[in-house]
Design a protein around this motif. Structure first.
Motif: not given
Ligand code: FES
Ligand code: SF4
Ligand code: SF4
Lengths: 235, 119
Positions: A53-54, A57, A59, A61
């Protein structure tokens, strides 16, 4: 060309998981592992499945097993993990695979739920907010930053063997986060729920959790604090 | 909270504490035995040493510690590996068998130690 080997499993068509190899041209750049996965998904095989997602580092996921070590694909640079031009990506170990690199996190979240991850306070609520001294606030440093990526718990052998009974490093770090909070008054009830032979005491101090946490947190230390609190309460 | 009737004390904390204390007692006991043996023993000196009440109590304490330490340790190993999760339903039977067998063995050792030092 970087040699990438990815764990594939689609329960609807595959009878068993297998490893699929890809060659990726990184043009000599030091990419993140997630970038490599995106290049494969965009350019070679759109069916490769993973969570993200983000991409920075935050989120939690895209926790994956990268060349055998759990970490977040988005902040793991190739230069940190690739040796001999080979990148092997597998799902987090110990949890059921839903598809390819996506695991079922239910067991992990169930343990998190058990520690009641919310403030409990039985004193009357003040008009504006519950205040905390800067010193008390400081006690939460190194605890509140956890993003629940599960890299730690899925690297812990005790969690592999008893994921339904051992809370695991991530849950225990959060358990201590609420035990250490000056605004929480449920300390005794919280400790009473942790005194059995599994919840806390399956931790044998192996420290895999500390070794992999992408946020640099130390669950083993928090577990030690919980043990001390249990000991002080009971003796 | 997970309740376990076959764990040593049923409390994770007291199992943990007992195992640590037992470990220290065992270490002290074997350090003493090692020290005595390095300095040379004869049958007479060995028997004189174990005729002391203090030494007998220490030996019994070490034997109790051994039994408790081993029970707690083995119980943890059995509940890690011999489980329904790892082996299916037969894991439950195998675990119970190993737990009972190891407890009986440890108790037999304990009684044997009592018989040797006070018999
Ligand atoms: S994509 Fe969000 S922590 Fe890696
Ligand atoms: S403690 Fe670290 S590794 Fe474990 S879930 Fe939190 S951020 Fe992830
Ligand atoms: S220190 Fe404890 S929680 Fe961390 S990996 Fe080891 S056994 Fe698991």
């Amino acid at each position: 060309m970087l040699q990438v080997s990815i764990y594939r499993y689609n329960p609807e068509v595959d009878s068993a998981p297998y490893m699929q190899d890809f060659s990726v041209d990184t043009e000599g750049k030091d990419l993140m592992v997630l970038d490599v996965l995106e290049m494969i998904k965009d350019g070679q095989d759109a069916s490769v499945t993973y969570r993200r997602s983000c991409r920075e580092g935050v989120c939690g996921s895209d926790g994956l097993s990268i060349n055998g070590k759990n970490g977040l694909a988005c902040i793991t640079a190739l230069s940190d993990t690739v040796k001999g031009n080979k990148l092997v990506v597998r799902p987090l170990p110990g949890l059921p695979v839903i598809r390819d690199l996506v695991v079922d996190m239910s067991l992990f979240y169930a343990q998190y739920e058990k520690i009641q991850p919310y403030l409990q306070n039985n004193t009357p609520a003040p008009a504006i907010e519950r205040l905390q001294t800067p010193e008390d606030r400081e006690k939460l440093d190194g605890l509140y930053e956890c993003i629940l990526c599960a890299c730690c718990s899925t690297s812990c052998p005790s969690f592999w063997w008893n994921p339904d009974r051992f809370i695991g490093p991530a849950g225990l770090l959060q358990a201590y986060r609420f035990l250490a909070d000056s605004r929480d008054t449920a300390t005794d009830e919280r400790l009473a729920g942790l005194d059995d032979p599994f919840s806390v005491f399956r931790c044998h101090g192996i420290q895999n959790c500390v070794n992999v946490c992408p946020k640099g947190l130390n669950p083993t230390k928090a577990i030690g604090h919980i043990r001390t609190m249990l000991l002080n309460r009971a003796t | 909270m997970v309740v376990q009737v076959t764990s040593f004390s049923r409390s994770g904390l007291s199992d943990w504490l007992i195992q640590r204390v037992a470990g220290v007692i065992l270490l002290a006991y074997f350090a003493l035995i090692g020290y005595v043996m390095i300095n040379g023993v004869s049958y007479a000196s060995w028997q004189a040493l174990h005729a002391h009440s203090a030494m007998r109590i220490f030996t019994l304490l070490a034997a109790l510690s051994f039994a408790a330490h081993a029970w707690i340790g083995l119980w943890a190993v059995f509940t890690d590996y011999l489980t329904e999760r790892m082996l299916g339903p037969r894991g439950n039977r195998l675990r119970r068998f190993c737990q009972i067998a190891s407890v009986l063995t440890l108790l037999s050792y304990l009684l044997w130690v009592v018989q040797i030092i006070w018999g």
